[in-house]
Write a protein that holds these residues in place. Structure first.
Motif, PDB file in Angstrom:
ATOM      1  N   GLU A  39       0.856  -1.182   0.000  1.00  0.00           N
ATOM      2  CA  GLU A  39       0.000   0.000   0.000  1.00  0.00           C
ATOM      3  C   GLU A  39       0.896   1.237   0.000  1.00  0.00           C
ATOM      4  OE1 GLU A  39      -2.290   3.179   0.477  1.00  0.00           O
ATOM      5  OE2 GLU A  39      -1.028   2.686   2.202  1.00  0.00           O
ATOM      6  N   TRP A  92      -0.322  -5.730   1.828  1.00  0.00           N
ATOM      7  CA  TRP A  92      -1.725  -6.140   1.735  1.00  0.00           C
ATOM      8  C   TRP A  92      -1.809  -7.428   0.925  1.00  0.00           C
ATOM      9  CZ3 TRP A  92      -6.644  -3.808   2.946  1.00  0.00           C
ATOM     10  CH2 TRP A  92      -6.537  -2.722   3.824  1.00  0.00           C
ATOM     11  N   TYR A 135     -11.256  -5.818   5.045  1.00  0.00           N
ATOM     12  CA  TYR A 135     -12.345  -5.517   4.107  1.00  0.00           C
ATOM     13  C   TYR A 135     -12.801  -6.784   3.383  1.00  0.00           C
ATOM     14  CZ  TYR A 135     -14.945  -2.486   0.867  1.00  0.00           C
ATOM     15  OH  TYR A 135     -15.930  -1.838   0.163  1.00  0.00           O
ATOM     16  N   SER A 175      -6.247   6.375  -5.223  1.00  0.00           N
ATOM     17  CA  SER A 175      -6.177   5.955  -3.827  1.00  0.00           C
ATOM     18  C   SER A 175      -7.177   4.819  -3.631  1.00  0.00           C
ATOM     19  CB  SER A 175      -6.499   7.118  -2.882  1.00  0.00           C
ATOM     20  OG  SER A 175      -6.361   6.715  -1.535  1.00  0.00           O
ATOM     21  N   GLY A 176      -6.696   3.604  -3.773  1.00  0.00           N
ATOM     22  CA  GLY A 176      -7.574   2.447  -3.656  1.00  0.00           C
ATOM     23  C   GLY A 176      -6.959   1.235  -4.306  1.00  0.00           C
ATOM     24  N   PHE A 223      -9.711   3.925  -1.001  1.00  0.00           N
ATOM     25  CA  PHE A 223      -8.925   4.039   0.229  1.00  0.00           C
ATOM     26  C   PHE A 223      -8.788   5.507   0.616  1.00  0.00           C
ATOM     27  CE2 PHE A 223      -8.043  -0.280  -0.117  1.00  0.00           C
ATOM     28  CZ  PHE A 223      -7.037  -0.740   0.735  1.00  0.00           C
ATOM     29  N   LYS A 250      -6.320   3.107   4.275  1.00  0.00           N
ATOM     30  CA  LYS A 250      -7.328   2.129   4.673  1.00  0.00           C
ATOM     31  C   LYS A 250      -8.558   2.243   3.773  1.00  0.00           C
ATOM     32  CE  LYS A 250      -5.428   0.173   8.325  1.00  0.00           C
ATOM     33  NZ  LYS A 250      -5.176  -1.289   8.405  1.00  0.00           N
ATOM     34  N   PRO A 251      -9.326   1.148   3.613  1.00  0.00           N
ATOM     35  CA  PRO A 251     -10.556   1.231   2.822  1.00  0.00           C
ATOM     36  C   PRO A 251     -11.501   2.286   3.388  1.00  0.00           C
ATOM     37  CG  PRO A 251      -9.973  -1.054   3.205  1.00  0.00           C
ATOM     38  CD  PRO A 251      -9.048  -0.237   4.055  1.00  0.00           C
ATOM     39  N   SER A 252     -12.167   3.028   2.482  1.00  0.00           N
ATOM     40  CA  SER A 252     -12.969   4.161   2.925  1.00  0.00           C
ATOM     41  C   SER A 252     -14.342   4.223   2.286  1.00  0.00           C
ATOM     42  CB  SER A 252     -12.221   5.469   2.622  1.00  0.00           C
ATOM     43  OG  SER A 252     -12.020   5.613   1.218  1.00  0.00           O
TER      44      SER A 252
END
Length: 423
Positions: free
Chosen positions: A249, A256, A314, A339-340, A364, A368-370
């Motif tokens: 990441e 990850w 996730y 971003s992801g 993300f 972090k996942p968002s």
């Protein structure tokens, strides 16, 4: 035991804790878990056929998709080299489940693909290295090309621009493994650490839920870390049933992985997932799932391990076979995709209605996942009995496009953003 786009993008926003259910799929950072055996465990394996009548996979508005390369023999994974060349590992499953008679010998080679004129299609194809034993993972560090076959990891001398290596090239082995594994768990993926001093090695389990005894799982269901200077090997993360895809990441530098979870607990259990991997962390397999939810088949066997099991970050859907992961920071896509994580969902035999067979995007924020899972490359499901391919791996090409490995279709798909045109 024999076991049986043009997509209109509806982008959903939600908090990190949102659980999302679509067509029976539970996804999100706080998924609602079905009860074990809420539905019957079903064997459902569709036939794979070519896309009919010139049809193609579907991508969101503002993107195009084309065949970067086709006619490959079960491509499993790709590595994009600094000069833009793409290495494709081609291999097939040679033994499934517990049937010693199953054989499906594949190409067992690495093919080099080159798009010299930059039109998004590889016009040059070279056999880089043949005679391998189910190759999967690849990593380039300096002048060493590391390769992970099912029975071990080794490196060969390599210089950028090379298109063919001698079959008898010296292979310097740094790790050995027992070949094979449950179903398709023969894959051994590798990725360098952020500092380039070590290799992470993903090794899937030898069983569904430890039914052959845990002695058979030595060094399995783990992500191992090998120090390249000393050769020392440690277990970096454990209790990961089949951690195939790996990526660093870019914001946090954390490792990850995409994990293919256990079978035979029903349609909506257990969700496959993507997660950051904590050094020394234990993620439950086989005694518990999604944290400290005890598997009823192993109830009471290891309460000490269940108590320490970490919940994944996730969920990406139950029985979707999440296999590949790549972060979008280096893509040439719009900012919302930088971003992801892109996740390849291969599709599983263990669901009454097909799920997966696509690539999805998980946004993300701050590493972090968002938000909610978003469809990205779809259209592979023709009906409940027929599909047109099975996405397995993802990688960002040098030009910023997304390469998608479709093993069953023998194709590398390329997804690119449509250039913006000023008025």
């Amino acid at each position: 035991m024999k076991h049986f786009a043009y997509v209109a993008a509806t982008w959903l926003t939600c908090s990190v804790a949102l659980a999302q259910t679509q067509d029976g799929l539970t996804s999100g950072s706080a998924p609602a878990l079905a009860s074990p055996y809420a539905t019957q465990s079903v064997a459902h394996s569709p036939k794979v056929k070519p896309f009919p009548g010139g049809k193609m996979p579907k991508v969101p508005e503002g993107f195009t998709v084309n065949r970067f390369a086709d006619g490959l023999d079960s491509p499993r994974n790709v590595l994009v080299l600094p000069n833009g060349d793409v290495l494709a590992a081609e291999a097939k499953t040679e033994r499934k489940y517990d049937d010693p008679q199953y054989r499906d010998a594949g190409a067992n080679r690495i093919t080099l693909l080159r798009d010299a004129n930059g039109d998004g299609v590889a016009e040059t194809r070279s056999l880089l290295l043949a005679g391998l034993r189910q190759p999967y993972g690849m990593a380039l560090l300096g002048d060493r090309l590391y390769i992970a076959d099912t029975d071990g990891v080794y490196w060969v001398p390599f210089k950028l621009g090379t298109t063919k290596l001698d079959t008898n090239v010296r292979k310097t082995r740094i790790a050995s493994f027992e070949a094979g594994g449950y179903n398709n768990h023969w894959t051994r993926n590798i990725i360098p650490s952020a500092d380039g001093r070590s290799l992470f090695v993903a090794v899937g389990s030898a069983s569904n839920v430890g039914e052959h005894g845990m002695a058979a799982e030595h060094r399995r269901a783990n992500i191992l870390q090998i120090d390249l200077a000393s050769g020392k090997e440690i277990v970096f993360g454990s209790g990961l049933r089949n951690p195939v895809g790996m990526a660093i990441e870019p914001k946090s530098g954390a490792l990850w992985t995409a994990v293919n979870e256990r079978d035979e607990l029903g349609d909506d259990l257990v969700p496959d997932y993507i997660t950051s991997v904590r050094a020394g962390g234990f993620y439950g397999w086989p005694y518990s799932y999604y944290g400290q939810n005890e598997d009823p088949r192993l109830k009471g066997q290891r309460p000490d391990l269940v108590a320490k099991a970490l919940a994944p970050d996730y969920a990406v859907g139950a029985h979707v076979a999440a296999l590949g992961i790549a972060f979008g920071e280096r893509s040439s896509f719009p900012a919302s995709y930088k971003s992801g994580a892109f996740v390849a969902r291969h599709g599983s035999w263990n669901r009454s209605k097909l799920a997966g067979y696509d690539v999805v995007f998980v946004p993300f924020a701050n590493g972090k996942p968002s938000g909610a899972l978003q469809p990205f490359l779809t259209g592979f499901i023709g009906s409940e009995e027929e599909v047109y391919g099975r996405p397995r791996g993802v990688a960002i090409a040098k030009d910023g496009s997304l390469l998608v490995v479709d093993d069953a279709g023998g194709t590398l798909w390329r997804v690119a953003a449509v250039p913006h045109r000023a008025n």
